[in-house]
Write a protein that holds these residues in place. Structure first.
Motif, PDB file in Angstrom:
ATOM      1  N   GLN A   1       3.631  -0.032   6.771  1.00  0.00           N
ATOM      2  CA  GLN A   1       3.349   0.732   7.986  1.00  0.00           C
ATOM      3  C   GLN A   1       2.963   2.168   7.659  1.00  0.00           C
ATOM      4  OE1 GLN A   1       6.163   0.367  11.207  1.00  0.00           O
ATOM      5  NE2 GLN A   1       6.787  -1.683  10.544  1.00  0.00           N
ATOM      6  N   HIS A   2       3.643   2.683   6.657  1.00  0.00           N
ATOM      7  CA  HIS A   2       3.276   4.035   6.221  1.00  0.00           C
ATOM      8  C   HIS A   2       1.840   4.050   5.728  1.00  0.00           C
ATOM      9  CE1 HIS A   2       7.399   4.794   6.781  1.00  0.00           C
ATOM     10  NE2 HIS A   2       7.839   4.333   5.619  1.00  0.00           N
ATOM     11  N   VAL A   3       1.488   3.016   5.015  1.00  0.00           N
ATOM     12  CA  VAL A   3       0.131   2.937   4.484  1.00  0.00           C
ATOM     13  C   VAL A   3      -0.881   2.908   5.611  1.00  0.00           C
ATOM     14  CG1 VAL A   3      -1.473   1.515   3.161  1.00  0.00           C
ATOM     15  CG2 VAL A   3       0.880   1.775   2.388  1.00  0.00           C
TER      16      VAL A   3
ATOM     17  N   GLY B   1       3.773  17.806   0.427  1.00  0.00           N
ATOM     18  CA  GLY B   1       2.915  16.740   0.941  1.00  0.00           C
ATOM     19  C   GLY B   1       3.469  15.335   0.838  1.00  0.00           C
ATOM     20  N   ALA B   2       4.700  15.225   0.356  1.00  0.00           N
ATOM     21  CA  ALA B   2       5.279  13.881   0.278  1.00  0.00           C
ATOM     22  C   ALA B   2       5.387  13.295   1.676  1.00  0.00           C
ATOM     23  CB  ALA B   2       6.652  13.937  -0.378  1.00  0.00           C
ATOM     24  N   PHE B   3       5.177  12.020   1.730  1.00  0.00           N
ATOM     25  CA  PHE B   3       5.252  11.358   3.023  1.00  0.00           C
ATOM     26  C   PHE B   3       6.704  11.160   3.430  1.00  0.00           C
ATOM     27  CE2 PHE B   3       5.113   7.819   5.914  1.00  0.00           C
ATOM     28  CZ  PHE B   3       4.024   8.144   6.709  1.00  0.00           C
ATOM     29  N   LEU B   4       7.510  10.901   2.443  1.00  0.00           N
ATOM     30  CA  LEU B   4       8.901  10.591   2.723  1.00  0.00           C
ATOM     31  C   LEU B   4       9.716  10.907   1.473  1.00  0.00           C
ATOM     32  CD1 LEU B   4      10.218   9.231   5.224  1.00  0.00           C
ATOM     33  CD2 LEU B   4      10.121   7.075   3.975  1.00  0.00           C
ATOM     34  N   PHE B   5      10.932  11.283   1.701  1.00  0.00           N
ATOM     35  CA  PHE B   5      11.832  11.501   0.563  1.00  0.00           C
ATOM     36  C   PHE B   5      13.047  10.612   0.791  1.00  0.00           C
ATOM     37  CE2 PHE B   5      15.404  13.426  -1.562  1.00  0.00           C
ATOM     38  CZ  PHE B   5      14.884  13.780  -2.787  1.00  0.00           C
ATOM     39  N   ILE B   6      13.338   9.773  -0.174  1.00  0.00           N
ATOM     40  CA  ILE B   6      14.472   8.872   0.006  1.00  0.00           C
ATOM     41  C   ILE B   6      15.408   8.937  -1.180  1.00  0.00           C
ATOM     42  CG2 ILE B   6      13.252   7.267   1.511  1.00  0.00           C
ATOM     43  CD1 ILE B   6      12.723   5.493  -0.811  1.00  0.00           C
TER      44      ILE B   6
ATOM     45  N   VAL C   1      -0.604  -8.896   5.523  1.00  0.00           N
ATOM     46  CA  VAL C   1      -0.898  -7.468   5.456  1.00  0.00           C
ATOM     47  C   VAL C   1      -0.259  -6.856   4.223  1.00  0.00           C
ATOM     48  CG1 VAL C   1      -0.557  -5.256   6.593  1.00  0.00           C
ATOM     49  CG2 VAL C   1      -1.080  -7.268   7.947  1.00  0.00           C
ATOM     50  N   MET C   2       0.990  -7.208   4.026  1.00  0.00           N
ATOM     51  CA  MET C   2       1.715  -6.591   2.915  1.00  0.00           C
ATOM     52  C   MET C   2       1.123  -6.977   1.567  1.00  0.00           C
ATOM     53  SD  MET C   2       5.334  -7.299   4.709  1.00  0.00           S
ATOM     54  CE  MET C   2       6.660  -6.450   3.901  1.00  0.00           C
ATOM     55  N   SER C   3       0.576  -8.169   1.503  1.00  0.00           N
ATOM     56  CA  SER C   3       0.032  -8.616   0.217  1.00  0.00           C
ATOM     57  C   SER C   3      -1.197  -7.812  -0.170  1.00  0.00           C
ATOM     58  CB  SER C   3      -0.313 -10.101   0.289  1.00  0.00           C
ATOM     59  OG  SER C   3      -1.408 -10.284   1.157  1.00  0.00           O
ATOM     60  N   LYS C   4      -1.733  -7.082   0.781  1.00  0.00           N
ATOM     61  CA  LYS C   4      -2.933  -6.305   0.467  1.00  0.00           C
ATOM     62  C   LYS C   4      -2.605  -4.850   0.166  1.00  0.00           C
ATOM     63  CE  LYS C   4      -5.890  -9.471   2.775  1.00  0.00           C
ATOM     64  NZ  LYS C   4      -6.673  -9.857   3.942  1.00  0.00           N
ATOM     65  N   VAL C   5      -1.356  -4.563   0.195  1.00  0.00           N
ATOM     66  CA  VAL C   5      -0.948  -3.194  -0.115  1.00  0.00           C
ATOM     67  C   VAL C   5      -0.565  -3.111  -1.595  1.00  0.00           C
ATOM     68  CG1 VAL C   5       0.786  -1.428   0.314  1.00  0.00           C
ATOM     69  CG2 VAL C   5      -0.166  -2.729   2.221  1.00  0.00           C
ATOM     70  N   HIS C   6      -1.222  -2.236  -2.292  1.00  0.00           N
ATOM     71  CA  HIS C   6      -0.972  -2.061  -3.721  1.00  0.00           C
ATOM     72  C   HIS C   6      -0.070  -0.836  -3.921  1.00  0.00           C
ATOM     73  CE1 HIS C   6      -2.791  -2.423  -8.035  1.00  0.00           C
ATOM     74  NE2 HIS C   6      -1.469  -2.337  -8.037  1.00  0.00           N
TER      75      HIS C   6
ATOM     76  N   ASP D   1      15.168  -2.963   3.139  1.00  0.00           N
ATOM     77  CA  ASP D   1      14.748  -2.506   4.463  1.00  0.00           C
ATOM     78  C   ASP D   1      13.728  -1.380   4.371  1.00  0.00           C
ATOM     79  OD1 ASP D   1      16.153  -4.317   5.889  1.00  0.00           O
ATOM     80  OD2 ASP D   1      17.919  -3.034   6.198  1.00  0.00           O
ATOM     81  N   MET D   2      13.990  -0.481   3.407  1.00  0.00           N
ATOM     82  CA  MET D   2      13.042   0.620   3.231  1.00  0.00           C
ATOM     83  C   MET D   2      11.671   0.086   2.846  1.00  0.00           C
ATOM     84  SD  MET D   2      15.225   3.285   0.974  1.00  0.00           S
ATOM     85  CE  MET D   2      16.695   4.124   1.546  1.00  0.00           C
ATOM     86  N   LEU D   3      11.686  -0.870   1.970  1.00  0.00           N
ATOM     87  CA  LEU D   3      10.414  -1.348   1.425  1.00  0.00           C
ATOM     88  C   LEU D   3       9.644  -2.220   2.410  1.00  0.00           C
ATOM     89  CD1 LEU D   3      11.552  -2.156  -2.220  1.00  0.00           C
ATOM     90  CD2 LEU D   3      10.473  -0.096  -1.332  1.00  0.00           C
ATOM     91  N   LYS D   4      10.380  -2.855   3.261  1.00  0.00           N
ATOM     92  CA  LYS D   4       9.714  -3.739   4.216  1.00  0.00           C
ATOM     93  C   LYS D   4       8.695  -3.002   5.084  1.00  0.00           C
ATOM     94  CE  LYS D   4      13.101  -7.436   4.981  1.00  0.00           C
ATOM     95  NZ  LYS D   4      14.242  -7.797   5.859  1.00  0.00           N
ATOM     96  N   CYS D   5       9.042  -1.755   5.385  1.00  0.00           N
ATOM     97  CA  CYS D   5       8.143  -1.025   6.296  1.00  0.00           C
ATOM     98  C   CYS D   5       7.149  -0.143   5.549  1.00  0.00           C
ATOM     99  CB  CYS D   5       8.957  -0.200   7.282  1.00  0.00           C
ATOM    100  SG  CYS D   5       9.995   1.007   6.485  1.00  0.00           S
ATOM    101  N   LEU D   6       7.094  -0.325   4.249  1.00  0.00           N
ATOM    102  CA  LEU D   6       6.166   0.474   3.443  1.00  0.00           C
ATOM    103  C   LEU D   6       4.728   0.360   3.957  1.00  0.00           C
ATOM    104  CD1 LEU D   6       7.220   2.079   1.095  1.00  0.00           C
ATOM    105  CD2 LEU D   6       6.388   0.323  -0.467  1.00  0.00           C
TER     106      LEU D   6
END
Length: 513
Positions: free
Chosen positions: A140-142, A121-126, A24-29, A133-138
DNA sequence: AACCGTATCT
DNA sequence: GAGATACGGT
């Protein structure tokens, strides 16, 4: 429909059990935007470790261009909010318009920043630095965002269907107003555009009255370059109701100093008579930049109605005491194809940089004596003196330098023999706009360049070569591509290049009709 | 058909 | 007023 493996966002039961996270992650650009090279490198590595596809750019403006071009699809934007070009929020806005979730990052842990970002409209502010860890769940946001968008569209489609309006894959709302007071939108009042429905993005009234029963406004319309069906039924027609189409606002690119400098660079390489948008675009080699945008900028620049962002701010702050340029709208009616923008004397010199730009003077055509509007007889560039600050010679000076004149004559003949100028229908006999024999003049690119960089120096801009290269080092992921980016040229390089009109390898442009 | 230059729009 | 877009011309 957007798909990830066997996953279909409209039906949660169709999740492919074989699809691993990695698949799944490999298809997220991911579009990563960060000018902080250390951070962007580490983030890119982490993203790639997660198997995401990553495109990394340094400036929000470049990311904007990439998004605008729509050549590449991005699933999520991860951007440093503090982009030096101050386009961070613009990028956010555009991505939001395109239903791409945006995660903004900042080195500052500032609640106001975070609130502002979320509000826009930002989805998240970090807070940086981002972690694995943050990036691993990216992803899911998509996925969550895709589901949301899908459901939203489904909802809109349903509504549109009940109104017998066609929805064509692009988000626009249909609202039927009760009042019958439509007098025609701005576009329709314009006689020039009476034949077609012009929608320049943003909110447009698409109405009709009894005079419009020929269904001229039925069918395809363009909003932001995308086709949209704006239909209406007879019920609608009989009631003279209005259809309001709210297209997403078109995002503009900003011609920053850096971008403009690339533009100037391209002009310099092309030379007078060859400054065509397509060629400029190719030479600029800026991902996402379109020919139309170059064309528009060229027009502004030729007409001297463009100001660098710093100059705009400067002028705003100083309210321009009495320096109204009445010639700004004085457009050259006899525009030559491919002509080099002819700068007005004060168009770039917002500060007096004469002390640093000695010998550089650009005269407008109006300022040139006896030039009959052509400029050629009075303005030329001494191409042979390649190691000096470029000269623009007045008529008097010309008469004192016959050698220069003869060399110029050679250049002219050389240029006239080059087929590249023989654009389709753009020759001296059939097109009055084509530079006829007495039409050529050589605008000194050195002067433009000098004045331009002088202006930037005047504003303390860091425009050294490395900075420019840095600014255009777009995609670190494919860095070999960027090695071909044209670097900032020195004056000497300019002169040596513009002194020749290289034998043109390309054929006559366009096609013969 | 592609693309240029211009006019006009937002 | 900057930038986008529509349009006519070639």
């Amino acid at each position: 429909m957007w798909k990830l493996g066997g996953f279909q966002p409209n039906d949660g039961r169709n999740v492919n059990p074989m699809a691993s996270y990695r698949e799944v992650m490999s298809k997220v650009h991911v579009l990563l935007v960060d000018h902080d090279s250390d951070c962007s490198i580490s983030t890119t590595k982490m993203l790639e470790l997660c198997s995401y596809k990553v495109t990394c750019v340094e400036l929000a403006s470049i990311a904007l261009s990439l998004l605008s071009s729509r050549k590449t699809h991005f699933d999520i934007v991860l951007a440093n909010i503090n982009s030096p070009d101050l386009q961070g929020y613009k990028l956010l806005q555009q991505a939001v318009n395109m239903d791409i979730p945006v995660i903004l990052m900042s080195i500052d842990d500032n609640a106001f920043l975070a609130m502002g970002a979320l509000e826009k409209g930002a989805f998240l502010f970090i807070k940086k630095p981002v972690t694995m860890d943050m990036l691993k769940c990216l992803w899911q946001h998509v996925v969550r965002e895709k589901i949301r968008v899908y459901k939203e569209k489904e909802r809109i489609i349903g509504k549109a269907a009940t109104n017998n309006h066609t929805f064509k894959g692009i988000e626009f709302r249909l609202e039927v107003e009760e009042e019958n007071n439509f007098t025609g939108g701005n576009n329709m009042k314009n006689k020039r555009y009476k034949g077609k429905n012009k929608i320049c993005g943003r909110e447009v009234l698409i109405g009709f009255n009894s005079n419009m029963k020929n269904n001229r406004y039925k069918g395809k319309n363009k909003i932001c370059g995308r086709e949209v069906l704006i239909g209406f039924n007879k019920e609608c027609e009989s009631q003279h109701q209005l259809i309001t189409s709210k297209a997403k606002s078109k995002e503009c690119i900003e011609w920053t100093e850096v971008l403009h400098r690339k533009f100037i660079d391209a002009l310099g390489q092309l030379g007078e008579g060859r400054c065509f948008p397509k060629d400029i675009l190719e030479l600029m080699d800026v991902p996402g930049l379109t020919r139309m945008q170059v064309s528009s900028h060229l027009q502004k620049f030729r007409n001297d109605t463009w100001r660098a962002p710093v100059e705009r701010k400067f002028n705003q702050n100083n309210a321009l005491e009495g320096s109204t340029d009445s010639n700004i709208s004085g457009q050259n009616k006899s525009r030559r194809f491919g002509s080099m923008p002819c700068l007005k004397k004060n168009s770039l010199l917002i500060n007096d940089h004469s002390e640093t730009q000695e010998g550089s003077e650009i005269l407008t055509e109006n300022e040139m004596p006896n030039d009959c509007g052509h400029g050629y007889e009075n303005v030329t560039v001494e191409h042979h003196k390649t190691h000096e600050v470029a000269e623009v010679l007045t008529e008097t000076e010309m008469s004192n330098d016959k050698q220069i004149m003869s060399s110029h004559q050679q250049h002219r003949e050389q240029l006239l023999s080059v087929p590249k100028n023989a654009r389709p229908g753009a020759n001296s006999s059939s097109n009055p706009r084509f530079p006829s024999d007495d039409f050529f003049y050589f605008q000194d690119i050195d002067c433009m360049f000098s004045n331009f960089s002088g202006m930037q120096q005047g504003f303390g801009m860091d425009m050294n070569q490395s900075a420019c290269q840095e600014a255009f080092h777009v995609n670190r992921v494919s860095s070999e591509q960027n090695s071909a980016l044209p670097s900032v040229k020195t004056k000497n390089q300019w002169s040596s290049e513009t002194s020749n009109f290289p034998s043109d390898s390309s054929e006559t442009r366009g096609q013969e009709n």
